[in-house]
Design a protein around this motif. Structure first.
Motif, PDB file in Angstrom:
ATOM      1  N   GLU A 111      44.008  42.457  36.265  1.00 49.26           N
ATOM      2  CA  GLU A 111      45.007  41.014  36.189  1.00 49.26           C
ATOM      3  C   GLU A 111      46.133  40.963  37.858  1.00 49.26           C
ATOM      4  O   GLU A 111      47.066  39.586  37.930  1.00 49.26           O
ATOM      5  N   ARG A 112      46.249  41.567  38.528  1.00 51.26           N
ATOM      6  CA  ARG A 112      46.074  41.556  39.896  1.00 51.26           C
ATOM      7  C   ARG A 112      48.113  41.800  39.562  1.00 51.26           C
ATOM      8  O   ARG A 112      48.699  41.302  41.157  1.00 51.26           O
ATOM      9  N   LEU A 113      48.582  42.688  39.121  1.00 49.18           N
ATOM     10  CA  LEU A 113      49.858  42.894  38.987  1.00 49.18           C
ATOM     11  C   LEU A 113      50.634  43.561  39.851  1.00 49.18           C
ATOM     12  O   LEU A 113      51.911  43.423  39.389  1.00 49.18           O
ATOM     13  N   VAL A 114      49.248  44.130  40.201  1.00 47.69           N
ATOM     14  CA  VAL A 114      49.860  45.610  41.275  1.00 47.69           C
ATOM     15  C   VAL A 114      50.453  45.393  42.513  1.00 47.69           C
ATOM     16  O   VAL A 114      49.320  44.693  43.344  1.00 47.69           O
ATOM     17  N   SER A 115      51.281  45.718  42.696  1.00 50.37           N
ATOM     18  CA  SER A 115      51.542  45.242  44.517  1.00 50.37           C
ATOM     19  C   SER A 115      51.799  46.737  44.866  1.00 50.37           C
ATOM     20  O   SER A 115      50.997  46.682  46.756  1.00 50.37           O
ATOM     21  N   VAL A 116      51.661  47.770  44.421  1.00 51.59           N
ATOM     22  CA  VAL A 116      51.473  49.429  45.138  1.00 51.59           C
ATOM     23  C   VAL A 116      51.136  49.994  44.025  1.00 51.59           C
ATOM     24  O   VAL A 116      51.139  50.146  43.399  1.00 51.59           O
ATOM     25  N   ILE A 117      49.672  50.730  44.795  1.00 51.67           N
ATOM     26  CA  ILE A 117      49.314  52.209  44.248  1.00 51.67           C
ATOM     27  C   ILE A 117      50.025  53.074  44.892  1.00 51.67           C
ATOM     28  O   ILE A 117      49.466  53.650  45.414  1.00 51.67           O
ATOM     29  N   ARG A 118      50.695  54.568  43.785  1.00 49.67           N
ATOM     30  CA  ARG A 118      50.811  55.617  44.653  1.00 49.67           C
ATOM     31  C   ARG A 118      50.056  56.676  43.516  1.00 49.67           C
ATOM     32  O   ARG A 118      50.606  57.286  42.218  1.00 49.67           O
ATOM     33  N   GLY A 119      49.722  57.546  44.167  1.00 50.00           N
ATOM     34  CA  GLY A 119      48.454  58.709  43.174  1.00 50.00           C
ATOM     35  C   GLY A 119      47.697  59.122  44.326  1.00 50.00           C
ATOM     36  O   GLY A 119      48.006  59.380  45.035  1.00 50.00           O
ATOM     37  N   TRP A 156      36.961  53.997  52.856  1.00 46.82           N
ATOM     38  CA  TRP A 156      36.591  53.933  51.260  1.00 46.82           C
ATOM     39  C   TRP A 156      38.222  53.323  50.514  1.00 46.82           C
ATOM     40  O   TRP A 156      38.187  52.426  49.446  1.00 46.82           O
ATOM     41  N   LEU A 157      39.138  54.341  51.294  1.00 45.99           N
ATOM     42  CA  LEU A 157      40.607  53.494  50.663  1.00 45.99           C
ATOM     43  C   LEU A 157      40.751  52.326  50.985  1.00 45.99           C
ATOM     44  O   LEU A 157      41.593  51.480  50.469  1.00 45.99           O
ATOM     45  N   GLY A 158      41.368  51.987  52.281  1.00 42.28           N
ATOM     46  CA  GLY A 158      40.584  50.440  53.187  1.00 42.28           C
ATOM     47  C   GLY A 158      40.708  49.517  52.241  1.00 42.28           C
ATOM     48  O   GLY A 158      40.957  48.498  51.703  1.00 42.28           O
ATOM     49  N   THR A 164      41.819  45.128  45.029  1.00 40.32           N
ATOM     50  CA  THR A 164      42.853  45.131  44.368  1.00 40.32           C
ATOM     51  C   THR A 164      43.594  44.018  45.271  1.00 40.32           C
ATOM     52  O   THR A 164      44.913  43.756  44.137  1.00 40.32           O
ATOM     53  N   GLY A 165      44.063  44.190  46.303  1.00 39.74           N
ATOM     54  CA  GLY A 165      45.020  43.187  46.410  1.00 39.74           C
ATOM     55  C   GLY A 165      46.657  43.624  46.912  1.00 39.74           C
ATOM     56  O   GLY A 165      47.809  43.343  46.986  1.00 39.74           O
ATOM     57  N   ALA A 166      46.167  45.074  46.973  1.00 36.79           N
ATOM     58  CA  ALA A 166      47.338  46.658  46.943  1.00 36.79           C
ATOM     59  C   ALA A 166      47.951  47.228  48.061  1.00 36.79           C
ATOM     60  O   ALA A 166      46.311  47.469  48.446  1.00 36.79           O
ATOM     61  N   VAL A 167      48.973  47.843  48.275  1.00 33.76           N
ATOM     62  CA  VAL A 167      48.594  48.744  48.890  1.00 33.76           C
ATOM     63  C   VAL A 167      48.621  49.964  49.156  1.00 33.76           C
ATOM     64  O   VAL A 167      48.966  49.991  47.170  1.00 33.76           O
ATOM     65  N   ASP A 175      49.264  62.499  53.900  1.00 34.69           N
ATOM     66  CA  ASP A 175      49.264  61.030  53.210  1.00 34.69           C
ATOM     67  C   ASP A 175      48.569  60.149  53.821  1.00 34.69           C
ATOM     68  O   ASP A 175      48.558  60.029  54.708  1.00 34.69           O
ATOM     69  N   LEU A 176      47.873  58.795  52.720  1.00 37.96           N
ATOM     70  CA  LEU A 176      47.007  57.987  54.323  1.00 37.96           C
ATOM     71  C   LEU A 176      47.515  56.960  52.882  1.00 37.96           C
ATOM     72  O   LEU A 176      47.513  56.674  51.768  1.00 37.96           O
ATOM     73  N   ILE A 177      47.869  56.065  53.802  1.00 42.24           N
ATOM     74  CA  ILE A 177      48.064  54.315  53.479  1.00 42.24           C
ATOM     75  C   ILE A 177      48.004  52.986  54.082  1.00 42.24           C
ATOM     76  O   ILE A 177      48.005  53.289  54.769  1.00 42.24           O
ATOM     77  N   THR A 178      47.795  52.130  53.117  1.00 35.95           N
ATOM     78  CA  THR A 178      46.825  51.425  53.561  1.00 35.95           C
ATOM     79  C   THR A 178      46.987  50.144  52.772  1.00 35.95           C
ATOM     80  O   THR A 178      47.203  49.905  52.077  1.00 35.95           O
ATOM     81  N   ASP A 179      46.969  48.711  53.464  1.00 33.07           N
ATOM     82  CA  ASP A 179      47.613  47.876  53.149  1.00 33.07           C
ATOM     83  C   ASP A 179      45.779  46.743  53.411  1.00 33.07           C
ATOM     84  O   ASP A 179      45.798  45.281  53.067  1.00 33.07           O
TER      85      ASP A 179
END
Length: 275
Positions: A111-119, A156-158, A164-167, A175-179
């Motif tokens: 539903e594209r409800l998530v802005s950021v995924i952290r795991g 693959w993270l990018g 997903t359209g999420a960071v 740590d890897l963080i991508t938009d």
């Protein structure tokens, strides 16, 4: 990126955002306390009869899959947050360990409800691949991000971020963080974080706080949260080693360090690589 991180913290402390967290009972107290320590306010409502109203008052929403009994509340809250353009941060605890968790994460993402995924690496891989992983909340050795597989992991993270359209925040020793366009690599932190419950949950709450205060800078807010956690973890470890304390004290020292951290402290200590 130094100035960007400094501004994220300064603005957060100035506006004192409210974070609504639907999180698990094991770490709910720690999550509330770290939000308060970083300069925000916290509310932890889980009843589906009120979560839409509560979410409408908050600046950001944090969803933790450890709160499995609150699935309907999560959906209602996330839909409300999206309608109001408030950031939603998803912590897919043990994603892939059970069909229930995987399906719930899938609904939120579909539903594209998530802005950021952290795991952690195993949780993010399970979401990206849709595969079951019996490792549960711990990181499978095959999923770990290392210096040797850094470029492959970032690629693959990018791709997952773009899908997903999420960071996406993959946190661990590295740590890897991508938009989907920019990717930050963060190193550091404390090995003691893996010996207490809730370090990841607290980071998710911290991320929601910074995103709530800076909704137009989600990538920078996510990087700031991870960097704050790493630096404060290091400070807490130094303190407990000096005082010959243990892991229970480390949790307290970690929250103490977050409460004392200034924007200048973070700007002077950052260890961030953009790739």
């Amino acid at each position: 990126m130094t100035e960007s991180l400094k501004q994220i913290l300064l603005h957060t402390q100035a506006v004192r955002p409210m974070v609504h967290s639907i999180t698990n009972n094991v770490t709910i107290n720690d999550c509330a306390n770290i939000i308060l320590a970083a300069g925000g306010t916290a509310i932890m409502a889980q009843d589906e009869r009120e979560v839409e109203e509560i979410t409408s008052h908050a600046d950001a929403l944090a969803l933790n899959m450890g709160a499995l009994r609150a699935q309907e509340a999560m959906l209602l809250a996330a839909r409300t947050a999206k309608r109001l353009c408030h950031p939603v941060v998803l912590d897919p605890v043990a994603a892939g360990a059970s069909r229930l968790r995987s399906e719930m994460c899938g609904r939120l993402l579909a539903e594209r409800l998530v802005s950021v995924i952290r795991g952690n690496a195993s949780e993010i891989r399970a979401l990206a691949a849709g595969q079951e992983n019996a490792a549960g909340v711990e990181v499978d050795a095959l999923d770990r991000v290392t210096e040797q597989n850094l470029a492959e992991s970032a690629a693959w993270l990018g791709q997952f971020s773009r899908q997903t359209g999420a960071v996406v925040m993959l946190t661990g020793v590295i740590d890897l963080i991508t938009d989907g366009q920019r990717t930050a690599v963060l190193r550091g932190g404390s090995e003691l974080m893996g010996r207490i419950t809730g370090a990841g949950c607290m980071l998710t709450s911290l991320t929601a706080l910074y995103c709530g205060a800076n909704p137009n800078k989600l990538f920078e807010a996510a990087v700031a949260a991870a960097e704050v956690m790493n630096r404060c973890g290091e400070q807490a470890q130094v303190r407990v080693r000096k005082e010959m304390e243990g892991t229970a004290s480390f949790r307290t020292r970690l929250i103490d360090a977050v409460s004392l951290l200034t924007a200048d402290d973070l700007a002077n200590a950052h260890q961030i690589q953009l790739i």
